[in-house]
Design an enzyme around this catalytic site. Structure first.
Site, PDB file in Angstrom:
ATOM      1  N   TRP A  16       0.812  -1.220   0.000  1.00 56.74           N
ATOM      2  CA  TRP A  16       0.000   0.000   0.000  1.00 56.74           C
ATOM      3  C   TRP A  16       0.840   1.262   0.000  1.00 56.74           C
ATOM      4  CZ3 TRP A  16      -4.281  -0.834  -2.112  1.00 56.74           C
ATOM      5  CH2 TRP A  16      -5.016  -1.992  -1.865  1.00 56.74           C
ATOM      6  N   LYS A  20     -12.389  -1.762   6.224  1.00 56.63           N
ATOM      7  CA  LYS A  20     -11.554  -2.712   6.949  1.00 56.63           C
ATOM      8  C   LYS A  20     -12.007  -2.804   8.410  1.00 56.63           C
ATOM      9  CE  LYS A  20      -9.330  -2.755   3.107  1.00 56.63           C
ATOM     10  NZ  LYS A  20      -8.074  -2.108   2.758  1.00 56.63           N
ATOM     11  N   ASP A  67      -1.583   6.511   6.386  1.00 57.00           N
ATOM     12  CA  ASP A  67      -2.673   5.664   5.905  1.00 57.00           C
ATOM     13  C   ASP A  67      -3.000   4.669   7.022  1.00 57.00           C
ATOM     14  OD1 ASP A  67      -4.340   3.795   4.739  1.00 57.00           O
ATOM     15  OD2 ASP A  67      -2.997   3.291   3.073  1.00 57.00           O
TER      16      ASP A  67
HETATM   17  C1  LIG Z   1      -7.470  -1.519   1.475  1.00 55.04           C
HETATM   18  C2  LIG Z   1      -6.392  -0.534   1.650  1.00 55.04           C
HETATM   19  C3  LIG Z   1      -6.202   0.533   0.767  1.00 55.04           C
HETATM   20  C4  LIG Z   1      -7.007   0.706  -0.509  1.00 55.04           C
HETATM   21  O1  LIG Z   1      -8.325   0.900  -0.279  1.00 55.04           O
HETATM   22  P1  LIG Z   1      -9.360   1.019  -1.503  1.00 55.04           P
HETATM   23  O2  LIG Z   1     -10.597   1.461  -0.810  1.00 55.04           O
HETATM   24  O3  LIG Z   1      -9.469  -0.317  -2.128  1.00 55.04           O
HETATM   25  O4  LIG Z   1      -8.827   2.036  -2.433  1.00 55.04           O
HETATM   26  C5  LIG Z   1      -5.206   1.437   1.034  1.00 55.04           C
HETATM   27  N1  LIG Z   1      -4.424   1.313   2.117  1.00 55.04           N
HETATM   28  C6  LIG Z   1      -4.568   0.290   2.984  1.00 55.04           C
HETATM   29  C7  LIG Z   1      -3.679   0.207   4.165  1.00 55.04           C
HETATM   30  C8  LIG Z   1      -5.558  -0.657   2.788  1.00 55.04           C
HETATM   31  O5  LIG Z   1      -5.709  -1.661   3.650  1.00 55.04           O
END
Ligand SMILES: *Cc1c(COP(=O)(O)O)cnc(C)c1O
Length: 368
Positions: A106, A199, A175
């Site tokens: 990511w 998540k 993030d």
């Molecule tokens: C799932 C995830 C993303 C991407 O998310 P999307 O909604 O699919 O764009 C980005 N960063 C992390 C840490 C993630 O777990």
């Protein structure tokens, strides 16, 4: 309808608390006494306005977000923020450069996206495998960088930070998509935090963005208006139609977290669940193997191999088939790393984790 007993260990979209689903079901056809569903509601109505402010206030309360921060609910997912962050922040300083710590898929994607808009400096030598966090004292941070970016839980590789990087005054961006509200966090250490909801705090469609006010209004001129933090903050996430239903679901999840002891209790439970699985892996005499350094093993996503250190694929398939027979689903590792991955987000219960541990023990006895 007879209910099928399923335990969802998916990495995202992931399990939601049962109480949240039941409440959404009760309210689906008619929200309060409005006569309509949240799905049908104007985003400018007073009822939706209450949902929006309730969700925002819960987030502020649960994370103790200081007054000088704005909370926004945006679309485009975590991936949308890979672009939004540089588009809004890389112009903070003249040099238009940013520091990135790349510890998994990511943060790698985020760094790649940022290269479109400015100069990106990866602060450490490239890792050949994503199984550790390079020693922070070895990072070459650039004092002229507009911000330092990292991902505090790498969902695919199962690498999680248990410290907040020191940036010597440079704006810190994180993030938190896959460990948001899984533990308390000192928001004041960050310039910006973002997290996709699917998540740990809701369903797909909405991304929470928490940004310090003084960072607003510096977007590059080519920044799409829907991603412009200055515009979205000023319009309270209502520049255009927001993902109304996803915001509503996030509100229900936040309420559930609050009623279940807040981020502190989530942390205790997440520690308990993940320790259960990691202890079992460590005690398995190499039958199960987690490639990640012990110091940064994720409490949210537990990746492991079965049979030998780099995985016996036939045995792993057997493991997944047996799990599915017991109603345990979505345990397959990300296609880029293979093996098994158990995601243990807030909504996954201690009993769920105990169920997985019991199956792992049984499987080892049978196949060792
Ligand atoms: C799932 C995830 C993303 C991407 O998310 P999307 O909604 O699919 O764009 C980005 N960063 C992390 C840490 C993630 O777990």
């Amino acid at each position: 309808m007879e209910e099928k007993k399923t335990i969802n260990f998916g990495a995202g979209p992931a399990k939601l608390p049962r109480a949240v689903l039941l409440q959404a079901q009760r309210e689906l056809l008619m929200y309060n006494d409005t006569g309509i569903s949240v799905l049908e509601m104007s985003h400018r109505s007073s009822d939706f306005s209450k949902i929006l402010s309730k969700t925002k206030n819960l987030l502020v309360e649960l994370l103790k977000i200081p007054d000088n921060y704005k909370v926004m609910f945006l679309q485009g997912g975590g991936s949308g923020q890979f672009s939004a962050v540089p588009l809004n922040l890389i112009g903070l300083k003249e040099a238009k450069c940013a520091d990135y710590v790349v510890t998994g898929t990511w943060s790698e994607k985020a760094a790649k996206e940022a290269e479109k808009y400015g100069k990106v400096n990866i602060v450490h030598p490239k890792l050949d495998r994503y199984t550790k966090i390079p020693e922070p004292s070895s990072w070459t941070l650039n004092p002229a960088a507009s911000y330092v970016y990292y991902c505090c839980n790498e969902t695919v590789h199962g690498v999680e930070y248990n410290f907040i990087p020191e940036t010597n005054g440079v704006v810190l961006v994180c993030d938190m998509s896959s460990n948001f509200l899984s533990r308390p966090v000192d928001v004041s250490k960050f310039g910006l935090i973002y997290a996709g909801a699917q998540k740990n705090v809701g369903c797909a469609g909405v991304t929470a963005v928490i940004v310090r006010e003084d960072l607003l209004g510096h977007a590059l001129k080519e920044c799409p208006v829907v991603l412009d933090y200055g515009v979205q903050a000023k319009m309270d996430s209502l520049y255009n139609t927001p993902p109304c239903y996803s915001i509503y679901i996030m509100g229900l999840v936040l309420e559930w977290i609050k009623n279940n002891g807040g981020s502190q209790e989530m942390e205790a439970l997440n520690h308990k669940k993940s320790t259960l699985i990691y202890d079992l892996i460590n005690a398995s005499d190499g039958f199960y193997a987690c490639p990640v350094d012990e110091a940064c093993r994720s409490r949210m996503n537990v990746p492991f191999r079965v049979g030998k250190a780099d995985g016996d694929e036939a045995l792993e398939k057997k493991f997944l088939d047996g799990a599915a027979q017991r109603g345990m689903i979505s345990l397959k590792g990300h296609r880029s790393v293979g093996g098994i991955r158990a995601s243990l987000y807030n909504a996954v219960t201690v009993e769920d984790a105990q169920g997985l541990a019991a199956y792992m023990r049984e499987f080892q006895q049978e196949h060792q």
